[in-house]
Scaffold this motif. Structure first.
Motif, PDB file in Angstrom:
ATOM      1  N   ARG A 148      -0.597  -1.536   1.314  1.00  0.00           N
ATOM      2  CA  ARG A 148      -1.139  -1.203   2.629  1.00  0.00           C
ATOM      3  C   ARG A 148      -0.096  -0.395   3.384  1.00  0.00           C
ATOM      4  NH1 ARG A 148      -2.915  -5.777   3.769  1.00  0.00           N
ATOM      5  NH2 ARG A 148      -5.041  -5.370   3.059  1.00  0.00           N
ATOM      6  N   ASP A 149      -0.293   0.917   3.445  1.00  0.00           N
ATOM      7  CA  ASP A 149       0.637   1.814   4.101  1.00  0.00           C
ATOM      8  C   ASP A 149       0.479   1.715   5.621  1.00  0.00           C
ATOM      9  OD1 ASP A 149       1.084   4.789   5.300  1.00  0.00           O
ATOM     10  OD2 ASP A 149       2.411   4.459   3.573  1.00  0.00           O
ATOM     11  N   PRO A 150       1.584   1.698   6.383  1.00  0.00           N
ATOM     12  CA  PRO A 150       1.479   1.580   7.839  1.00  0.00           C
ATOM     13  C   PRO A 150       0.686   2.709   8.481  1.00  0.00           C
ATOM     14  CG  PRO A 150       3.733   1.170   7.117  1.00  0.00           C
ATOM     15  CD  PRO A 150       2.985   1.663   5.920  1.00  0.00           C
ATOM     16  N   SER A 151       0.726   3.893   7.891  1.00  0.00           N
ATOM     17  CA  SER A 151       0.025   5.043   8.472  1.00  0.00           C
ATOM     18  C   SER A 151      -1.365   5.248   7.897  1.00  0.00           C
ATOM     19  CB  SER A 151       0.854   6.314   8.250  1.00  0.00           C
ATOM     20  OG  SER A 151       2.112   6.213   8.867  1.00  0.00           O
ATOM     21  N   PHE A 152      -1.502   5.110   6.568  1.00  0.00           N
ATOM     22  CA  PHE A 152      -2.745   5.465   5.906  1.00  0.00           C
ATOM     23  C   PHE A 152      -3.627   4.268   5.549  1.00  0.00           C
ATOM     24  CE2 PHE A 152       0.336   8.826   4.856  1.00  0.00           C
ATOM     25  CZ  PHE A 152      -0.329   9.917   5.393  1.00  0.00           C
ATOM     26  N   GLY A 153      -3.101   3.076   5.689  1.00  0.00           N
ATOM     27  CA  GLY A 153      -3.865   1.905   5.285  1.00  0.00           C
ATOM     28  C   GLY A 153      -3.750   1.673   3.788  1.00  0.00           C
ATOM     29  N   LEU A 198      -8.553  -5.130  -4.106  1.00  0.00           N
ATOM     30  CA  LEU A 198      -7.825  -6.327  -3.674  1.00  0.00           C
ATOM     31  C   LEU A 198      -7.100  -6.083  -2.355  1.00  0.00           C
ATOM     32  CD1 LEU A 198      -6.252  -7.888  -6.886  1.00  0.00           C
ATOM     33  CD2 LEU A 198      -7.607  -9.085  -5.169  1.00  0.00           C
ATOM     34  N   VAL A 199      -6.363  -4.983  -2.274  1.00  0.00           N
ATOM     35  CA  VAL A 199      -5.590  -4.715  -1.061  1.00  0.00           C
ATOM     36  C   VAL A 199      -6.503  -4.303   0.094  1.00  0.00           C
ATOM     37  CG1 VAL A 199      -3.832  -3.208  -0.050  1.00  0.00           C
ATOM     38  CG2 VAL A 199      -3.468  -4.217  -2.297  1.00  0.00           C
ATOM     39  N   ALA A 200      -7.571  -3.567  -0.213  1.00  0.00           N
ATOM     40  CA  ALA A 200      -8.481  -3.129   0.844  1.00  0.00           C
ATOM     41  C   ALA A 200      -9.289  -4.285   1.428  1.00  0.00           C
ATOM     42  CB  ALA A 200      -9.427  -2.057   0.299  1.00  0.00           C
ATOM     43  N   GLU A 206       0.495  -6.061  -1.248  1.00  0.00           N
ATOM     44  CA  GLU A 206       0.827  -5.130  -2.328  1.00  0.00           C
ATOM     45  C   GLU A 206       0.525  -5.763  -3.675  1.00  0.00           C
ATOM     46  OE1 GLU A 206       4.598  -2.353  -3.802  1.00  0.00           O
ATOM     47  OE2 GLU A 206       4.901  -3.959  -2.342  1.00  0.00           O
ATOM     48  N   VAL A 207       0.044  -4.965  -4.601  1.00  0.00           N
ATOM     49  CA  VAL A 207      -0.173  -5.377  -5.982  1.00  0.00           C
ATOM     50  C   VAL A 207       0.479  -4.331  -6.881  1.00  0.00           C
ATOM     51  CG1 VAL A 207      -1.859  -5.892  -7.789  1.00  0.00           C
ATOM     52  CG2 VAL A 207      -2.389  -6.452  -5.406  1.00  0.00           C
TER      53      VAL A 207
END
Length: 251
Positions: free
Chosen positions: A129-134, A201-203, A210-211
């Motif tokens: 999960r990126d802070p900017s892009f999700g 999973l992350v979404a 993170e995976v």
């Protein structure tokens, strides 16, 4: 059957920010990814018994939430491959338990069936999960090559199977998927399915930050996750709910 979210919620309840390898494999197996057959053990005798049930050769790995980079732990004793008999298993696992005791670490050992990595292509598949892009996903050449070549492709997650296949074709290593100088073609579709799974999973799961599957061994007849890491957001607790609307917005 154990709820695949049980390891996630148990870890968060304990204040942990990562799953053990066996817990991580439980989570990804629920998404349809193949993993080696294995058993957690608490001593060398139990390790030998597990190895005899699984059949030699086997792999022995340290299993503790605080040990995420097993091959570098305790001078390299954390991962032992190609253990061909009971004596080898006993020696390797004794070293692991002794090293854990020296470090006051409550560790188990994961005994797994040995899988010939020469029979496939090592790939890395991950999501974060990126802070900017999700939520984002990546695929690349795996094993130690990921740090040397940095041959990866990225997308915002979740992704469709078609997009995941496109990601594999963007790699400079893409010809290796189709067979090269006598090596057989590997199952590109199985790699794409793994990309889709970790992206989902992350979404979908707020608590999973993170995976990483490295390596995912792509073979002619599928793919198997030889190692897996799952990192958690310690401020969240996953009650099984999913983020709405994400599955319909695949790229």
């Amino acid at each position: 059957m154990t709820d695949p979210l049980t390891p996630v919620n148990a870890a968060l309840t304990d204040g942990r920010t990562a799953l053990t390898e066996s817990e991580a494999k439980t989570v990804i197996a629920d998404r349809g990814l193949a993993t080696p057959t294995g058993e957690l053990v608490r001593g060398p005798d139990a390790a030998v018994e597990a190895a005899e049930r699984l059949g030699f050769p086997v792999v022995a790995k340290v299993a503790a939430p605080s040990v995420q980079h097993k091959s570098e732990w305790a001078g390299g004793v954390g991962v032992n491959v190609n253990l061909a008999d009971a004596d080898a298993v006993r020696t390797a696992t004794t070293r692991i338990f002794d090293a854990a005791s020296d470090r006051d670490l409550d560790a188990a050992v994961l005994i797994e069936e040995g899988i010939d990595i020469e029979a496939g292509l090592e790939v890395i598949v991950g999501a974060t999960r990126d802070p900017s892009f999700g939520p984002t996903v990546l695929v690349g050449l795996g094993g130690i090559a990921v740090e040397i070549l940095r041959d990866t492709s990225h997308r915002i997650a979740p992704v469709s199977t078609a997009t995941a296949l496109e990601m594999t074709r963007e790699l400079e290593a893409s010809p290796l998927f189709d067979g090269y100088r006598g090596s057989p073609a590997v199952d590109r579709e199985a790699v794409a399915e793994a990309i889709v799974a970790v992206g989902d999973l992350v979404a979908e799961r707020e608590a999973i930050r993170e995976v990483e599957i490295n390596p995912l061994l792509a073979r002619p007849d599928g793919a198997v996750a030889l190692d897996a890491l799952v990192s958690l957001d310690s401020e969240l607790h996953d009650d099984g709910g999913r983020r709405s609307g994400r599955r319909q917005n695949r790229s």
